[in-house]
Enzyme design. Structure first.
Site, PDB file in Angstrom:
ATOM      1  N   LYS A  91      42.818   6.818 -34.949  1.00  0.00           N
ATOM      2  CA  LYS A  91      42.666   5.366 -34.785  1.00  0.00           C
ATOM      3  C   LYS A  91      44.070   4.780 -34.713  1.00  0.00           C
ATOM      4  O   LYS A  91      44.958   5.200 -35.465  1.00  0.00           O
ATOM      5  CB  LYS A  91      41.895   4.809 -35.989  1.00  0.00           C
TER       6      LYS A  91
ATOM      7  N   SER B 159      35.399  -1.569 -36.973  1.00  0.00           N
ATOM      8  CA  SER B 159      36.535  -1.698 -36.100  1.00  0.00           C
ATOM      9  C   SER B 159      36.969  -0.384 -35.469  1.00  0.00           C
ATOM     10  O   SER B 159      37.778  -0.387 -34.549  1.00  0.00           O
ATOM     11  CB  SER B 159      37.709  -2.280 -36.884  1.00  0.00           C
TER      12      SER B 159
ATOM     13  N   SER C 203      33.860  -0.005 -41.318  1.00  0.00           N
ATOM     14  CA  SER C 203      34.352   0.377 -39.990  1.00  0.00           C
ATOM     15  C   SER C 203      34.307   1.861 -39.647  1.00  0.00           C
ATOM     16  O   SER C 203      34.627   2.224 -38.512  1.00  0.00           O
ATOM     17  CB  SER C 203      35.772  -0.134 -39.796  1.00  0.00           C
TER      18      SER C 203
HETATM   19  N1  GLN Z   1      33.459  -5.794 -40.227  1.00  0.00           N
HETATM   20  C1  GLN Z   1      34.303  -5.863 -41.368  1.00  0.00           C
HETATM   21  C2  GLN Z   1      35.399  -6.853 -41.124  1.00  0.00           C
HETATM   22  O1  GLN Z   1      35.455  -7.372 -40.077  1.00  0.00           O
HETATM   23  C3  GLN Z   1      34.850  -4.515 -41.718  1.00  0.00           C
HETATM   24  C4  GLN Z   1      36.000  -4.075 -40.903  1.00  0.00           C
HETATM   25  C5  GLN Z   1      36.584  -2.782 -41.381  1.00  0.00           C
HETATM   26  O2  GLN Z   1      35.945  -2.030 -42.121  1.00  0.00           O
HETATM   27  N2  GLN Z   1      37.821  -2.536 -40.996  1.00  0.00           N
HETATM   28  O3  GLN Z   1      36.193  -7.119 -41.963  1.00  0.00           O
END
Ligand code: GLN
EC number: 6.3.5.7
Length: 483
Positions: free
Chosen positions: A76, A151, A175
């Protein structure tokens, strides 16, 4: 060749059926051919990959072995990679080449993994759809009109489309697990402190945790083995021995106590997903598990608490991007304040700016007690609920998401609608617990995930349950049409 899992690749390499170099070339060609449909990569690292593959082949030829030796993966794009762009999905870091490798990157490279590239992601890991990336949205290989989740949507789409067998990802509020659910993968968020955060660009430091995304629990065990461990460079890394995750995959589930929270099956859950979750419960019962209804009474407060704590930490973490030391700098600033304002205004996208504003507000004098402190208290209650539940059960099971992957753009005008989709995943981050999502079936051709949560450092138990489930189901073997 591209259908092979990490475990199959490891066996093939050990049996000299093919070399890492051959496999790497096949996958790089596949990425070049198919990724334009998905946009799952931000950078391809072809030269590095071939170099690492040749080195891995040489190590094998000289008698070395190891499940990751010569295994192709991707990172990532928030794991720092020395000399390679590490963008975090943001214009702010489009020109940033990290001066060092993240611990996760260094550990996997030392184990002989081959880095094919850096995967697309929501900007600074903020999102649940992978639509906030400065490099454009990622598409779901199961239906190109739908989001892959976020994400870590790039890692998920790439692995689901068989562009590579596994990838690293991070999970601050879901995410890893949510994109795993949306793309029919297995993804594991480890216990907070299990995997080093050093060199992982911070979103919300008390919640962020790196982990594996792959097609099977067996592969997650292999990748986690290479990522986990104490790191003196990360002050929240925990000095706890790393068990052999592959060794416990075969354990019997006889007598395993599975807790199913009654709050999970409320009005917000798609009934078709509820049915698939019931099916997976029955499957686990057949394997010897005992089901018990439990309660997590404070779950309803988790989303508001998370969406105060995460932006608060983000507003602090992202203050370092000031146009002076890292990344984007505006043209011809009139003075220092103008430099800050315009560099940040130009470098950060809308969702990141929104969270910085929310976070700075929640931390400001007069509001700190009302929002931030209150949210921290809720965080403790959420953790206490889990501690009480784990006195009675070994695993908690439920849906990973309330709905399957939505259409691209469907939630863009309403950020709160997207925040609500995190309802099942964020509690594990607030409590620091490990969680796993695995394939549980399909709704309208779109994958559905079942989530398992376990007590601290019980990643092995999660992988064991998921592996036994996968030996008796075939959801995880389904391939999206066209890939
Ligand atoms: N959807 C969550 C957020 O927007 C989690 C994102 C993540 O785990 N990086 O914060």
């Amino acid at each position: 060749m591209h259908q092979m899992t990490l475990a199959e690749i490891a066996r093939g390499l050990a049996d000299k059926k093919f070399s890492s170099e051959e496999l790497t070339k096949v996958l790089l060609a596949r990425i070049t051919q198919l990724d334009p449909q998905l946009n799952s990569f931000i950078s391809l690292t072809e030269e590095l990959a071939l170099e690492q593959a040749k080195a891995a082949d040489a190590r094998r030829a000289s008698g070395e072995s190891g499940a990751l030796l010569g295994a192709p993966i991707a990172h990532k794009d928030l794991f720092c990679t020395q000399g390679i762009r590490t963008s975090c999905g943001s214009k702010m870091l489009d020109n940033f080449k990290a001066p060092y490798d993240a611990t996760v990157v260094a550990k996997l490279a030392a184990a002989g993994a081959v880095t094919l590239g850096k995967t697309n992601m929501d900007e600074f890991a903020m999102g649940s759809a992978n639509e906030s990336s400065w490099y454009g949205a990622v598409k779901n290989p199961w239906n190109l009109e739908h989001v892959p989740g976020g994400s870590s949507g790039g890692s998920a789409a790439a692995v689901a489309a068989r562009l590579l067998p596994a990838a690293t990802a991070t999970d601050t509020g879901g995410s890893i697990r949510q994109p795993a659910a949306f793309t029919n993968l297995t993804g594991l968020k480890p216990t907070y402190g299990r995997v080093s955060r050093w060199g992982m660009i911070a979103y919300a430091s008390s919640l962020d945790q790196g982990g594996p995304l792959a097609r099977t629990a067996e592969d997650c065990a292999i990748l986690l083995q290479g990522m986990a461990g104490f790191d003196p460079n990360d002050s929240t890394s925990i000095d706890e021995p790393v068990p052999d995750y592959s060794a416990s995959l075969g354990d019997s589930l006889q007598g395993l106590r599975i807790g199913v929270p009654k709050e999970y099956f409320s009005a917000g859950l798609d009934p078709r997903i509820a049915e698939l979750i019931q099916n997976s419960i029955q499957q686990l019962q057949k394997l010897g598990a005992v089901i018990k209804e439990i309660s997590l009474p404070n779950m309803q407060h988790a989303i508001p608490a998370y969406y105060v704590i995460a932006p608060a930490e983000a507003s602090s973490n992202l203050s370092r991007f000031d146009g002076v030391r890292f990344g984007h700098r505006c043209e011809n600033p009139a003075n220092l304040i103008d430099l800050y304002k315009r560099s940040r205004g130009e470098g950060f996208g809308a969702e990141v700016q929104r969270r910085i504003m929310v976070g700075a507000y929640a931390l400001s004098a007069g509001y700190y007690d009302a929002y931030y402190l209150k949210a921290q208290k809720i965080r403790r209650l959420v953790k206490n609920d889990f501690m009480a539940a784990f006195n009675e059960v070994d695993i908690i099971l439920g849906p990973t998401t309330p709905n399957p992957a939505w259409k691209l753009g469907a939630k863009n005008s309403d950020p709160v609608a997207a925040y609500l989709e995190d309802v099942y995943t964020i509690t594990a981050n607030l409590a620091g617990l490990p969680g796993l999502s695995m394939p549980a079936g399909f709704v309208d051709g779109l994958p559905v995930g079942v989530q398992l949560l376990a007590p601290y450092f019980q990643e092995g138990r999660l992988l064991n349950v998921a592996h036994q489930y996968q030996l008796n189901t075939d959801w995880h073997t389904r391939t999206p049409t066209g890939f």
